[in-house]
Design a protein around this motif. Structure first.
Motif, short mmCIF file in Angstrom:
data_model
loop_
_atom_site.label_atom_id
_atom_site.label_comp_id
_atom_site.label_asym_id
_atom_site.label_seq_id
_atom_site.Cartn_x
_atom_site.Cartn_y
_atom_site.Cartn_z
N GLY A 100 0.82 -1.21 0.00
CA GLY A 100 0.00 0.00 0.00
C GLY A 100 0.85 1.26 0.00
N ASP A 101 1.91 1.25 0.82
CA ASP A 101 2.83 2.40 0.85
C ASP A 101 3.52 2.60 -0.49
OD1 ASP A 101 2.20 2.92 3.51
OD2 ASP A 101 4.02 1.96 4.31
N ILE A 104 1.07 4.25 -2.84
CA ILE A 104 0.93 5.68 -2.50
C ILE A 104 2.11 6.47 -3.07
CG2 ILE A 104 0.99 7.33 -0.59
CD1 ILE A 104 -0.76 5.24 0.96
N LYS A 105 3.30 5.93 -2.99
CA LYS A 105 4.47 6.60 -3.57
C LYS A 105 4.31 6.74 -5.09
CE LYS A 105 7.40 7.27 -0.19
NZ LYS A 105 7.57 8.60 0.31
N LEU A 107 1.58 7.12 -6.61
CA LEU A 107 0.51 8.07 -6.88
C LEU A 107 0.91 9.52 -6.64
CD1 LEU A 107 -2.54 6.11 -5.42
CD2 LEU A 107 -1.95 6.46 -7.83
N GLU A 108 2.15 9.75 -6.23
CA GLU A 108 2.58 11.13 -6.08
C GLU A 108 2.32 11.85 -7.39
OE1 GLU A 108 6.65 10.95 -4.79
OE2 GLU A 108 6.05 10.43 -2.75
N ARG A 123 -5.31 13.13 -5.73
CA ARG A 123 -5.32 13.35 -4.28
C ARG A 123 -5.64 12.04 -3.60
NH1 ARG A 123 -8.99 15.11 0.11
NH2 ARG A 123 -10.77 14.78 -1.25
N ILE A 124 -4.82 11.66 -2.63
CA ILE A 124 -5.11 10.50 -1.79
C ILE A 124 -6.14 10.96 -0.78
CG2 ILE A 124 -4.19 8.76 -0.22
CD1 ILE A 124 -2.92 8.60 -2.98
N THR A 126 -8.14 8.64 1.45
CA THR A 126 -8.01 7.85 2.67
C THR A 126 -7.28 6.55 2.36
OG1 THR A 126 -10.11 6.68 2.32
CG2 THR A 126 -10.21 8.66 3.66
N THR A 127 -6.77 5.95 3.39
CA THR A 127 -6.24 4.59 3.30
C THR A 127 -6.82 3.81 4.47
OG1 THR A 127 -4.26 5.10 4.57
CG2 THR A 127 -4.08 5.27 2.19
N ILE A 144 -6.69 1.94 -0.77
CA ILE A 144 -6.29 3.33 -0.95
C ILE A 144 -7.38 3.99 -1.79
CG2 ILE A 144 -4.55 4.87 -1.93
CD1 ILE A 144 -3.04 1.77 -1.66
N CYS A 146 -8.56 7.35 -3.72
CA CYS A 146 -7.99 8.56 -4.28
C CYS A 146 -8.95 9.16 -5.29
CB CYS A 146 -6.62 8.29 -4.90
SG CYS A 146 -6.50 6.74 -5.78
#
Length: 153
Positions: A100-101, A104-105, A107-108, A123-124, A126-127, A144, A146
């Motif tokens: 998941g992390d 998220i990276k 999705l920057e 935009r993220i 929630t997770t 995640i 977004c």
């Protein structure tokens, strides 16, 4: 609507290809992407599922952007089983969190725009915490959520 699903396919490819190219992930069969809620499908190995969400509560107004941009809320869910990450065998729970992390990276904003230029905003929202599946003995999930603003073509 075809453009929305084209974006979804591009996003699936971007996320899955990025995970499979990650040197920290030792996965002999490769991580695959699925549409969430595919009939008759239950994950049996680590995968990522994608689902366009209902945006009725989020998008309460219209503006001129509506003529040029799609607003696409998306949930990306990791289904993780025991796997080796960075040379260490990890539990499904830890694998779920770490994958998941990594997503998220990916999705920057600058990375996504570089890979998929029609993305104008990300935009993220929630997770979720890592959640056990059927007791957690074999699999955990992390979701995640977004939102994307994607230029119409």
């Amino acid at each position: 609507m075809a453009q929305v699903y084209s974006f979804l396919e591009d996003m699936k490819k971007y996320i899955v290809d990025g995970l499979n190219a990650d040197a920290d992930i030792s996965n002999t069969y490769g991580i695959v992407g699925y549409d969430a809620n595919t009939k008759g499908h239950t994950p049996t190995k680590t995968e990522v599922q994608f689902q366009i969400m209902d945006n009725n509560e989020v998008e309460r107004y219209t503006s001129f952007e509506g003529a040029n941009v799609y607003y696409i809320p998306l949930q990306i869910t990791v289904w993780a089983f025991q796997m080796k990450l960075a040379g260490t065998m990890t539990s499904p729970r830890v694998a779920s969190i770490k994958l998941g992390d990594k997503i998220i990276k990916q999705l920057e904003a600058l990375k996504v725009v570089e890979a998929i230029p029609r993305v104008k905003r990300v935009r993220i929202m929630t997770t979720s915490p890592a959640m056990p599946f059927e007791g957690g003995d074999k699999a955990y999930t992390t979701a995640i959520r977004c939102e994307f603003w994607v230029a119409k073509q």
